[in-house]
Motif scaffolding. Sequence first.
Motif, PDB file in Angstrom:
ATOM      1  N   ALA A  78      27.754   8.334  46.506  1.00  0.00           N
ATOM      2  CA  ALA A  78      27.231   9.058  47.668  1.00  0.00           C
ATOM      3  C   ALA A  78      27.381  10.562  47.466  1.00  0.00           C
ATOM      4  O   ALA A  78      26.483  11.348  47.812  1.00  0.00           O
ATOM      5  CB  ALA A  78      27.950   8.609  48.941  1.00  0.00           C
ATOM      6  N   LEU A  79      28.493  10.979  46.860  1.00  0.00           N
ATOM      7  CA  LEU A  79      28.711  12.407  46.581  1.00  0.00           C
ATOM      8  C   LEU A  79      27.669  12.917  45.590  1.00  0.00           C
ATOM      9  O   LEU A  79      27.093  13.998  45.776  1.00  0.00           O
ATOM     10  CB  LEU A  79      30.102  12.630  46.002  1.00  0.00           C
ATOM     11  CG  LEU A  79      31.234  12.808  47.004  1.00  0.00           C
ATOM     12  CD1 LEU A  79      32.556  12.983  46.284  1.00  0.00           C
ATOM     13  CD2 LEU A  79      30.958  14.019  47.894  1.00  0.00           C
ATOM     14  N   ALA A  82      24.563  13.438  47.304  1.00  0.00           N
ATOM     15  CA  ALA A  82      24.565  14.644  48.137  1.00  0.00           C
ATOM     16  C   ALA A  82      24.304  15.882  47.279  1.00  0.00           C
ATOM     17  O   ALA A  82      23.689  16.847  47.730  1.00  0.00           O
ATOM     18  CB  ALA A  82      25.895  14.776  48.864  1.00  0.00           C
ATOM     19  N   LEU A  83      24.769  15.853  46.034  1.00  0.00           N
ATOM     20  CA  LEU A  83      24.605  17.008  45.152  1.00  0.00           C
ATOM     21  C   LEU A  83      23.234  17.026  44.485  1.00  0.00           C
ATOM     22  O   LEU A  83      22.701  18.085  44.188  1.00  0.00           O
ATOM     23  CB  LEU A  83      25.692  17.000  44.077  1.00  0.00           C
ATOM     24  CG  LEU A  83      27.105  17.284  44.593  1.00  0.00           C
ATOM     25  CD1 LEU A  83      28.131  17.057  43.494  1.00  0.00           C
ATOM     26  CD2 LEU A  83      27.198  18.707  45.126  1.00  0.00           C
ATOM     27  N   SER A  84      22.678  15.834  44.259  1.00  0.00           N
ATOM     28  CA  SER A  84      21.409  15.772  43.531  1.00  0.00           C
ATOM     29  C   SER A  84      20.387  14.908  44.268  1.00  0.00           C
ATOM     30  O   SER A  84      20.503  13.689  44.300  1.00  0.00           O
ATOM     31  CB  SER A  84      21.651  15.195  42.128  1.00  0.00           C
ATOM     32  OG  SER A  84      20.488  14.565  41.661  1.00  0.00           O
ATOM     33  N   PRO A  85      19.387  15.551  44.867  1.00  0.00           N
ATOM     34  CA  PRO A  85      18.335  14.791  45.555  1.00  0.00           C
ATOM     35  C   PRO A  85      17.622  13.829  44.603  1.00  0.00           C
ATOM     36  O   PRO A  85      17.195  12.748  45.006  1.00  0.00           O
ATOM     37  CB  PRO A  85      17.372  15.879  46.044  1.00  0.00           C
ATOM     38  CG  PRO A  85      18.175  17.134  46.056  1.00  0.00           C
ATOM     39  CD  PRO A  85      19.189  17.000  44.961  1.00  0.00           C
ATOM     40  N   ASP A 162      30.475  24.502  46.177  1.00  0.00           N
ATOM     41  CA  ASP A 162      31.671  23.669  46.332  1.00  0.00           C
ATOM     42  C   ASP A 162      32.291  23.870  47.713  1.00  0.00           C
ATOM     43  O   ASP A 162      32.785  22.929  48.327  1.00  0.00           O
ATOM     44  CB  ASP A 162      32.693  23.994  45.224  1.00  0.00           C
ATOM     45  CG  ASP A 162      33.107  25.456  45.245  1.00  0.00           C
ATOM     46  OD1 ASP A 162      32.208  26.308  45.196  1.00  0.00           O
ATOM     47  OD2 ASP A 162      34.321  25.747  45.315  1.00  0.00           O
ATOM     48  N   GLN A 163      32.232  25.111  48.233  1.00  0.00           N
ATOM     49  CA  GLN A 163      32.757  25.361  49.582  1.00  0.00           C
ATOM     50  C   GLN A 163      31.951  24.593  50.620  1.00  0.00           C
ATOM     51  O   GLN A 163      32.491  24.029  51.568  1.00  0.00           O
ATOM     52  CB  GLN A 163      32.703  26.856  49.894  1.00  0.00           C
ATOM     53  CG  GLN A 163      33.708  27.673  49.100  1.00  0.00           C
ATOM     54  CD  GLN A 163      33.555  29.164  49.360  1.00  0.00           C
ATOM     55  OE1 GLN A 163      32.427  29.661  49.474  1.00  0.00           O
ATOM     56  NE2 GLN A 163      34.663  29.870  49.431  1.00  0.00           N
ATOM     57  N   ARG A 164      30.623  24.600  50.421  1.00  0.00           N
ATOM     58  CA  ARG A 164      29.737  23.889  51.325  1.00  0.00           C
ATOM     59  C   ARG A 164      30.069  22.394  51.348  1.00  0.00           C
ATOM     60  O   ARG A 164      30.105  21.768  52.402  1.00  0.00           O
ATOM     61  CB  ARG A 164      28.313  24.046  50.792  1.00  0.00           C
ATOM     62  CG  ARG A 164      27.288  24.354  51.793  1.00  0.00           C
ATOM     63  CD  ARG A 164      26.030  24.624  50.997  1.00  0.00           C
ATOM     64  NE  ARG A 164      25.966  26.021  50.659  1.00  0.00           N
ATOM     65  CZ  ARG A 164      25.390  26.904  51.445  1.00  0.00           C
ATOM     66  NH1 ARG A 164      24.826  26.503  52.552  1.00  0.00           N
ATOM     67  NH2 ARG A 164      25.368  28.167  51.110  1.00  0.00           N
ATOM     68  N   LEU A 165      30.336  21.848  50.160  1.00  0.00           N
ATOM     69  CA  LEU A 165      30.627  20.415  50.053  1.00  0.00           C
ATOM     70  C   LEU A 165      32.001  20.094  50.648  1.00  0.00           C
ATOM     71  O   LEU A 165      32.146  19.199  51.488  1.00  0.00           O
ATOM     72  CB  LEU A 165      30.570  19.987  48.583  1.00  0.00           C
ATOM     73  CG  LEU A 165      30.683  18.493  48.330  1.00  0.00           C
ATOM     74  CD1 LEU A 165      29.444  17.780  48.839  1.00  0.00           C
ATOM     75  CD2 LEU A 165      30.891  18.209  46.849  1.00  0.00           C
ATOM     76  N   LEU A 166      33.018  20.851  50.231  1.00  0.00           N
ATOM     77  CA  LEU A 166      34.390  20.524  50.614  1.00  0.00           C
ATOM     78  C   LEU A 166      34.690  20.898  52.065  1.00  0.00           C
ATOM     79  O   LEU A 166      35.447  20.217  52.739  1.00  0.00           O
ATOM     80  CB  LEU A 166      35.386  21.248  49.690  1.00  0.00           C
ATOM     81  CG  LEU A 166      35.409  20.760  48.244  1.00  0.00           C
ATOM     82  CD1 LEU A 166      36.305  21.646  47.391  1.00  0.00           C
ATOM     83  CD2 LEU A 166      35.905  19.320  48.202  1.00  0.00           C
TER      84      LEU A 166
END
Lengths: 255, 249
Positions: A78-79, A82-85, A162-166
């Motif tokens: 799932a991660l 989220a990072l790669s459409p 990475d800030q957006r994700l975490l």
Amino acid sequence: MKALTTILPPLALLAAILGVWEAACRVLAVPTYLLPTPSAIGAALLESLPLLLQSAWATLLMAFQALLAAFVVAAPLALLGALSPLFRRAFGPLAAAIQVTPVVAIAPLFVIWAGLEHPERAITALGGIVAFFPIFSGLTTGLRAADPDLMRLFDLYGARRDQRLLRLAIPSAVPFLIEGLKVAGGLSIIGVVVAEFVAGSGGAQGLAWRILEAGHQLKTAQMFAAVLVLGVLGAGLYGLLTLAETALLKTWRGR
Amino acid sequence: MSLVAALRAVEVAYGGRPALGPFDLALAPGEIVALVGPSGCGKSTALRLLAGLEQPVRGEVVRTPGRGETSVVFQAPTLMPWANAAANVALPLELSGVAKAEARHRADEALAKVGLGQVATLKPAQLSGGMAMRVSLARALVTRPRLLLLDEPFAALDEITRRKLADDVLALWAETRPAIVFVTHNVEEAVYMAARAVVMSPGPGRSAGETEVAGPLPRPAQFRTTEGFRAAAEKVSLDLDRAMAGRAA
């Protein structure tokens, strides 16, 4: 008083059903292998309770391992989505295909792969497959569910990926993950029971095997007793998961 | 004239449909400008252009504030529900690399400034609507912005709370004097908050009149009963009526 009026009617109905059942079996002299009386089921339950509890524990343990395995596989996927459409689009149909394939249909394959000496491995894997989809889809939805204005704020302050994700996507996904885990928890029990049925082996010593075993010996009262324990296990687990969901959400949003 | 930010003949379209412009707006340092207009006139779009969150299809956007020198307050408090008030306020600092302890310290100061020193450890769901909006305001101010963009920040609040917050925003403005663009569809609020009120016509939004509001900022007590306030409010109302009638015709 209020509690009494909510508890009393279903209890009275249950007592009435059991009474009619018991009386009908005795009056019509129904053979006990066809339909045992409630009292016979009660006696069977008491007699084999230690064994049934042991089996219930085995089933619960396999379901828990299945849930854990499903989470360990679903979360990174799932991660990645989220990072790669691109990955999300590629993997989506596969995940859906896994979800719509009946576990009964693929169980024999897994039993062969796991080897006849290790049915519990096949059973756990199959339970994991059933539990995978709700966790994966909950996380996938949750990772994209952040408030659009919060996303704009992150843009405004020049947040890195990475800030957006975490700091945004993952915390926003938590309620969706909790919901997914709750659904997956219930499904994993169903998954391991169905898988043990199909495996048809006593190697895992779960509740499904108790039902099969009693069935082979025409010990119908024992079958009923095992089904009863399975029902209580499922209901108990659902209750626990609901409590855990409420508590976790309360911690997450502070109220 | 020195500029903080400006929109020059900007036009924005969504899906080929014009939403804003051509529209001009120039903002001097420390100036408070209100954008007044009906829903869908492109007020929020103009704000996003000024924030650099969106690009126009035509025209030019001038922005002098550097990274972290622009803040936005949205109509909803837009707080992270899982984080307490202090962590929410510290977010912009932490995102731009300020050490965590320093960020929390400045967040506590900012919360104290908006009168919320005691609720630093509460999460958004535990705050009232007005308190959550103050947290949002503290988060906007914690970076000491040169440009503060307020997108109908009081729209969801009751009249008493919104008047109190309006005075608080002006008092806070007086400390560091950022340039403010304040979007609203309330004429009285626009006149009270701003030195200059720009009326926008229904979408695609264009300027439909500008009104200078005489009188000191922050506003003195009873400012709403003064002749200057009434005259300015009347002029803005008239502009707004005319803009709306232009659409009906």
